[in-house]
Design a protein around this motif. Structure first.
Motif, PDB file in Angstrom:
ATOM      1  N   ARG A 131      22.596   9.544  -8.227  1.00  0.00           N
ATOM      2  CA  ARG A 131      22.136   9.379  -6.852  1.00  0.00           C
ATOM      3  C   ARG A 131      20.763  10.008  -6.620  1.00  0.00           C
ATOM      4  O   ARG A 131      20.177   9.825  -5.546  1.00  0.00           O
ATOM      5  CB  ARG A 131      23.151  10.011  -5.885  1.00  0.00           C
ATOM      6  CG  ARG A 131      24.554   9.442  -6.030  1.00  0.00           C
ATOM      7  CD  ARG A 131      25.571  10.193  -5.191  1.00  0.00           C
ATOM      8  NE  ARG A 131      26.927   9.805  -5.567  1.00  0.00           N
ATOM      9  CZ  ARG A 131      27.570   8.765  -5.061  1.00  0.00           C
ATOM     10  NH1 ARG A 131      26.992   8.030  -4.129  1.00  0.00           N
ATOM     11  NH2 ARG A 131      28.795   8.462  -5.459  1.00  0.00           N
TER      12      ARG A 131
ATOM     13  N   LEU B 162      27.193  -5.289  -2.230  1.00  0.00           N
ATOM     14  CA  LEU B 162      27.006  -4.103  -1.408  1.00  0.00           C
ATOM     15  C   LEU B 162      28.127  -3.914  -0.388  1.00  0.00           C
ATOM     16  O   LEU B 162      28.726  -2.841  -0.292  1.00  0.00           O
ATOM     17  CB  LEU B 162      25.648  -4.154  -0.695  1.00  0.00           C
ATOM     18  CG  LEU B 162      24.418  -4.019  -1.601  1.00  0.00           C
ATOM     19  CD1 LEU B 162      23.143  -4.129  -0.786  1.00  0.00           C
ATOM     20  CD2 LEU B 162      24.450  -2.705  -2.364  1.00  0.00           C
TER      21      LEU B 162
ATOM     22  N   ARG C 151      26.640  10.744   1.828  1.00  0.00           N
ATOM     23  CA  ARG C 151      27.593   9.896   1.101  1.00  0.00           C
ATOM     24  C   ARG C 151      27.912  10.504  -0.262  1.00  0.00           C
ATOM     25  O   ARG C 151      29.060  10.424  -0.734  1.00  0.00           O
ATOM     26  CB  ARG C 151      27.031   8.488   0.928  1.00  0.00           C
ATOM     27  CG  ARG C 151      27.988   7.555   0.174  1.00  0.00           C
ATOM     28  CD  ARG C 151      27.335   6.223  -0.133  1.00  0.00           C
ATOM     29  NE  ARG C 151      27.272   5.378   1.048  1.00  0.00           N
ATOM     30  CZ  ARG C 151      26.390   4.407   1.224  1.00  0.00           C
ATOM     31  NH1 ARG C 151      25.470   4.180   0.310  1.00  0.00           N
ATOM     32  NH2 ARG C 151      26.416   3.671   2.316  1.00  0.00           N
TER      33      ARG C 151
ATOM     34  N   GLU D  30      18.549   1.335  -5.331  1.00  0.00           N
ATOM     35  CA  GLU D  30      19.138   2.618  -4.970  1.00  0.00           C
ATOM     36  C   GLU D  30      20.420   2.439  -4.165  1.00  0.00           C
ATOM     37  O   GLU D  30      21.407   3.162  -4.370  1.00  0.00           O
ATOM     38  CB  GLU D  30      18.137   3.463  -4.169  1.00  0.00           C
ATOM     39  CG  GLU D  30      16.964   3.995  -4.969  1.00  0.00           C
ATOM     40  CD  GLU D  30      15.820   2.987  -5.051  1.00  0.00           C
ATOM     41  OE1 GLU D  30      16.009   1.825  -4.626  1.00  0.00           O
ATOM     42  OE2 GLU D  30      14.748   3.362  -5.539  1.00  0.00           O
ATOM     43  N   ALA D  31      20.423   1.481  -3.235  1.00  0.00           N
ATOM     44  CA  ALA D  31      21.620   1.252  -2.422  1.00  0.00           C
ATOM     45  C   ALA D  31      22.801   0.817  -3.277  1.00  0.00           C
ATOM     46  O   ALA D  31      23.951   1.173  -2.997  1.00  0.00           O
ATOM     47  CB  ALA D  31      21.333   0.198  -1.354  1.00  0.00           C
ATOM     48  N   GLN D  32      22.530   0.061  -4.331  1.00  0.00           N
ATOM     49  CA  GLN D  32      23.594  -0.381  -5.235  1.00  0.00           C
ATOM     50  C   GLN D  32      24.128   0.791  -6.042  1.00  0.00           C
ATOM     51  O   GLN D  32      25.349   0.972  -6.176  1.00  0.00           O
ATOM     52  CB  GLN D  32      23.066  -1.457  -6.169  1.00  0.00           C
ATOM     53  CG  GLN D  32      24.098  -1.987  -7.163  1.00  0.00           C
ATOM     54  CD  GLN D  32      25.100  -2.907  -6.506  1.00  0.00           C
ATOM     55  OE1 GLN D  32      24.769  -3.988  -6.076  1.00  0.00           O
ATOM     56  NE2 GLN D  32      26.337  -2.456  -6.393  1.00  0.00           N
TER      57      GLN D  32
ATOM     58  N   ASP E 173      24.166   3.860  -5.251  1.00  0.00           N
ATOM     59  CA  ASP E 173      24.873   4.792  -4.388  1.00  0.00           C
ATOM     60  C   ASP E 173      26.299   4.340  -4.110  1.00  0.00           C
ATOM     61  O   ASP E 173      27.133   5.128  -3.677  1.00  0.00           O
ATOM     62  CB  ASP E 173      24.105   4.951  -3.075  1.00  0.00           C
ATOM     63  CG  ASP E 173      24.346   6.306  -2.435  1.00  0.00           C
ATOM     64  OD1 ASP E 173      24.535   7.286  -3.173  1.00  0.00           O
ATOM     65  OD2 ASP E 173      24.362   6.382  -1.193  1.00  0.00           O
ATOM     66  N   ARG E 174      26.585   3.046  -4.328  1.00  0.00           N
ATOM     67  CA  ARG E 174      27.951   2.542  -4.121  1.00  0.00           C
ATOM     68  C   ARG E 174      28.892   2.969  -5.233  1.00  0.00           C
ATOM     69  O   ARG E 174      30.108   2.893  -5.074  1.00  0.00           O
ATOM     70  CB  ARG E 174      27.934   1.012  -4.032  1.00  0.00           C
ATOM     71  CG  ARG E 174      27.981   0.408  -2.653  1.00  0.00           C
ATOM     72  CD  ARG E 174      26.912   0.846  -1.731  1.00  0.00           C
ATOM     73  NE  ARG E 174      26.918   0.090  -0.472  1.00  0.00           N
ATOM     74  CZ  ARG E 174      25.947   0.146   0.410  1.00  0.00           C
ATOM     75  NH1 ARG E 174      24.894   0.904   0.186  1.00  0.00           N
ATOM     76  NH2 ARG E 174      26.009  -0.532   1.540  1.00  0.00           N
TER      77      ARG E 174
ATOM     78  N   GLU F  72      31.354  -1.110  -0.547  1.00  0.00           N
ATOM     79  CA  GLU F  72      31.359  -0.042   0.444  1.00  0.00           C
ATOM     80  C   GLU F  72      32.586  -0.112   1.347  1.00  0.00           C
ATOM     81  O   GLU F  72      33.196   0.917   1.667  1.00  0.00           O
ATOM     82  CB  GLU F  72      30.088  -0.123   1.295  1.00  0.00           C
ATOM     83  CG  GLU F  72      30.000   0.924   2.405  1.00  0.00           C
ATOM     84  CD  GLU F  72      29.904   2.344   1.881  1.00  0.00           C
ATOM     85  OE1 GLU F  72      30.164   3.280   2.660  1.00  0.00           O
ATOM     86  OE2 GLU F  72      29.584   2.532   0.692  1.00  0.00           O
TER      87      GLU F  72
ATOM     88  N   SER G 185      22.975  -7.575  -4.847  1.00  0.00           N
ATOM     89  CA  SER G 185      23.176  -7.199  -3.451  1.00  0.00           C
ATOM     90  C   SER G 185      24.405  -7.849  -2.841  1.00  0.00           C
ATOM     91  O   SER G 185      24.906  -7.405  -1.797  1.00  0.00           O
ATOM     92  CB  SER G 185      21.945  -7.559  -2.621  1.00  0.00           C
ATOM     93  OG  SER G 185      21.765  -8.969  -2.569  1.00  0.00           O
TER      94      SER G 185
END
Length: 324
Positions: free
Chosen positions: A290, A127, A253, A167-169, A171-172, A131, A124
């Motif tokens: 994604r 992140l 995104r 998931e947030a990682q 998506d980067r 971004e 994290s």
């Protein structure tokens, strides 16, 4: 102002030199090399997933070594701390103040080796910087130098000692690629290059950081995307949100990422406009990672790549892609 067609031709020539240089080390994988370069020119980050020994780290190092830029390698391990990546504030007794010591993330190209062997907390730490290309610490914002790219490698999650990337990682990352095993002839070529000591250590840069930044800016300025293509991208993303096999479809995104990749692909091809074929070519490597499948779909052996293929088949391809 540079003529768009002339700029596109110059981009294609520069990219060809770069891909040829990388190809001295990564044998028999021209499409993988090309996609990695497209990811760089789209100002994205790259995730390479495959079993050990297929050349994931060599590809990342060859890309970094082919450009005259600063680069660092971070070996992700279970005991790696976020400060080991971003940096740490050290108390200076002489000034009686804390001074920030930048971590290895401060480079043009950062190789995050085996990223899924570190804890989610450490992952994290990337992140914000992935971004926004900035790092905030102690109320100070530090910008990254351009170009800035994180190239992460990971082993399949069913291998021992790995964590699932959040998931947030995921998506980067603009793209997720697999290298795969080489063909017999390509593997024989690898053996010959090793015998001749044509390894990544001996690669010499063929482009500079300024060259890459100029190409990135020319793609933004000279590669046109028509409203027809924009609608096509939106329709593909919307189609993924209708499948019952998915818990999560492509986000806005993801649509933006596909647009950036398609523009870079058009520039690499020597064109000043994006075609539906550019979108279709980039969609699997930009969108598949994604998607989040329902558990039942995973048990049935469904894959995100299959669903992207279905989405592409379900959306009518524009007959024409007017420019301007």
């Amino acid at each position: 102002m540079t003529n768009p067609d002339t700029a596109a031709t110059n981009i294609a020539r520069a990219v060809d030199r770069l891909c040829t240089n990388i190809g001295q080390v990564i044998q028999g994988k021209p499409e993988v090399i090309r996609n990695a370069v497209i990811c760089l020119l789209a100002e994205g980050h790259l995730l390479i997933e495959d079993v050990p020994g297929t050349g994931k780290t060599s590809l990342a190092r060859a890309l970094a070594s082919s450009i005259s830029v600063t680069w660092n390698r971070i070996q992700f391990t279970p005991d790696l701390l976020p400060s080991d990546v971003t940096g740490v504030a050290i108390f200076n007794q002489g000034t009686s103040e804390f001074e920030f010591r930048p971590g290895p993330i401060f480079a043009n190209i950062v190789l995050a080796d085996e990223i899924n062997r570190a804890s989610p907390k450490t992952q994290s730490a990337l992140l914000e910087v992935m971004e926004e290309a900035t790092l905030s610490t102690d109320a100070t914002v530090y910008p990254m130098d351009r170009p800035f790219m994180v190239v992460a490698t990971q082993n399949p999650i069913d291998m021992e000692g790995t964590y699932v990337l959040p998931e947030a990682q995921l998506d980067r990352f603009l793209m997720k690629l697999t290298v795969g095993y080489p063909s017999a002839s390509a593997e024989a070529a690898v053996l010959r290059t090793q015998k001749m000591e044509a390894t990544v250590i001996r690669l010499r840069p063929v482009l500079t950081a300024n060259d890459i930044e100029r190409i990135i800016n020319e793609i933004k300025l000279n590669v046109d995307v028509s409203p027809v293509i924009e609608d096509y991208i939106v329709a593909i993303a919307a189609a993924t949100r209708t499948y019952s096999e998915l818990r999560l479809g492509v986000s806005p995104r993801g649509s933006l990422a596909l647009l950036r990749a398609a523009r870079a692909a058009a520039g690499v091809a020597g064109r000043s406009y994006v075609t539906p074929e550019d979108v279709k070519e980039m969609a699997p490597v930009v969108l598949a990672h994604r998607l989040i499948l329902q558990p039942e779909a995973e048990l049935q052996g469904r894959t995100a790549a299959e669903i992207i293929t279905r989405a592409l088949q379900s959306v009518p391809v524009p007959r024409t892609a007017p420019v301007g």
